[in-house]
Design an enzyme around this catalytic site. Structure first.
Site, PDB file in Angstrom:
ATOM      1  N   HIS A 195       1.033  -1.188   0.035  1.00 44.31           N
ATOM      2  CA  HIS A 195      -0.014  -0.001  -0.171  1.00 44.31           C
ATOM      3  C   HIS A 195       0.752   1.230   0.183  1.00 44.31           C
ATOM      4  CE1 HIS A 195      -2.987   2.938   1.641  1.00 44.31           C
ATOM      5  NE2 HIS A 195      -1.709   3.242   2.275  1.00 44.31           N
ATOM      6  N   ASP A 281      -9.583  -2.110  -4.432  1.00 46.88           N
ATOM      7  CA  ASP A 281      -9.620  -1.557  -3.142  1.00 46.88           C
ATOM      8  C   ASP A 281     -11.001  -1.501  -2.336  1.00 46.88           C
ATOM      9  OD1 ASP A 281      -8.570  -0.644  -0.823  1.00 46.88           O
ATOM     10  OD2 ASP A 281      -8.417   1.524  -1.429  1.00 46.88           O
TER      11      ASP A 281
END
Length: 379
Positions: A195, A281
């Site tokens: 991330h 996501d």
């Protein structure tokens, strides 16, 4: 017993023209110009003459257990439901734990993945969370990857984000070593899924890791790489080095690049698109702007084709074969060939809307309507 798809315009994901596809026992059995039903028994036939057929999407970054939690208990997002995944055209999902490894854990994530698998789609997970030392089930990432079938790597480890644990280069080396060795022992991808936040350094630490170690660059993938323009330029540099980059659907073009804009830029600059992937996501927190929807993945891909005039093969690859090869799921996933899993989408030729979703040879959506819901979804 048999499912026969007749006369669809097929992209597998490369174009092969109009074909018939015979499905049996959850697998693609034959792909030919013409398949007769005469010698088949117990066969269901679907007319695909007005359809485009593509592989089911692989979404490698979904908060299947629910994301959020940054604004207290009320901000914890519930678990995702099967119909949300099907409506997105996704037939293979990879679950991430994300920011909150206090009220959620890898055991919960694994249980949810097993539940989705039982309901009919293919599921995997990453062990780990934002922080290092990272959350695991067995106490070590190497053991999780080696011994737990569904665990294919470590992620999502946070860099350049105030919510991360601000790992040092040495900490990242040690985690990467566990991921690589676990992948070798367990015959898995053994990747490190990162991330990347809006922090000033971007993927600087990842560049240092590649330059100072012998880890193969192909085992790392920074995601959210299109969230701001400076980060995207770093991503292009990483791509030029032979690395993979993952773009997030639904990103705004105000400070970064939307997926259609980003992919168009990469096409224009003649970059290696085989190392470019897109994920949703999905079911994660959009930091005060609601929940990230899995459906945004397909919507962005469709916009690439309809509004950016990027050829359909290039676009489809970013959420099918490119992901499958990176995660070492190919040729079982990401394509439509004999012996591959029968994960297939049918799109309306005019609108490119999802018409039918087939996962593991079973129809979960037909004529744009869900035909099979999750165990606890309302009928």
């Amino acid at each position: 017993m048999f499912l026969l798809l007749k006369g669809g315009e097929c992209y597998i994901p490369e174009s092969i023209g109009k074909k018939d596809i015979l499905i049996a026992v959850g697998k693609v059995y034959r792909v030919e110009d013409e398949i007769s039903k005469d010698k088949l028994w117990d066969v269901e036939i679907i007319d695909c003459s007005d359809k485009i057929i593509i592989p089911g999407l692989i979404d490698q970054h979904v908060h299947i257990l629910g994301g959020g939690g940054e604004e207290g208990p009320v901000s914890r997002i519930p678990e995702i439901q099967l119909s949300e995944i099907i409506c997105a055209g996704v037939t293979t999902v990879v679950g991430v734990l994300g920011f909150d490894s206090i009220t959620r854990n890898i055991a919960n994530l694994l249980a949810k993945a097993n539940g989705l698998q039982a309901e009919g789609i293919t599921s995997y997970i990453y062990t780990g969370s934002y922080s290092i030392p990272t959350s695991t089930l067995t106490g070590k990432s190497i053991t999780d990857i080696s011994l737990i079938d569904k665990v294919i790597g470590v992620g999502e480890v946070a860099l350049a984000d105030y919510r991360s644990s601000h790992p040092t280069l040495q900490m990242l080396k040690e985690l990467s070593s566990e991921a690589k060795m676990g992948g070798m022992i367990g015959a898995k991808a053994g990747i490190v899924h990162m991330h990347i936040g809006d922090g000033k350094e971007g993927i600087k630490l990842l560049f240092e890791l590649i330059h100072e170690t012998d880890f193969p660059i192909e085992m790392f993938i920074p995601t959210h790489i299109n969230r701001n323009k400076k980060l995207f330029e770093q991503g292009i540099q990483f791509l030029d080095m032979g690395g993979f980059i993952d773009m997030t659907a639904g990103e705004s073009s105000e400070k970064g690049y939307s997926v259609p804009d980003a992919l168009a830029k990469l096409v224009q600059e003649n970059k290696n698109l085989d190392n470019v992937t897109v994920s949703s996501d999905g079911n994660g927190s959009n930091l005060g702007n609601g929940i990230c929807k899995m459906t945004q993945l397909f919507n962005d891909l469709r916009d690439c084709i309809q509004y950016k005039n990027i050829d359909i093969e290039t676009v489809i690859k970013t959420a099918t074969i490119n992901v499958a090869k990176f995660l070492k799921l190919y040729p079982q996933k990401g394509t439509i060939k004999p012996e591959s899993d029968a994960d297939i989408l049918m799109l309306d030729k005019k609108t490119l809307a999802i018409d039918t979703v087939i996962a593991g040879g079973k129809v979960f959506m037909k004529d744009g309507q869900i035909t099979k819901k999750g165990t606890f979804e309302n009928n």
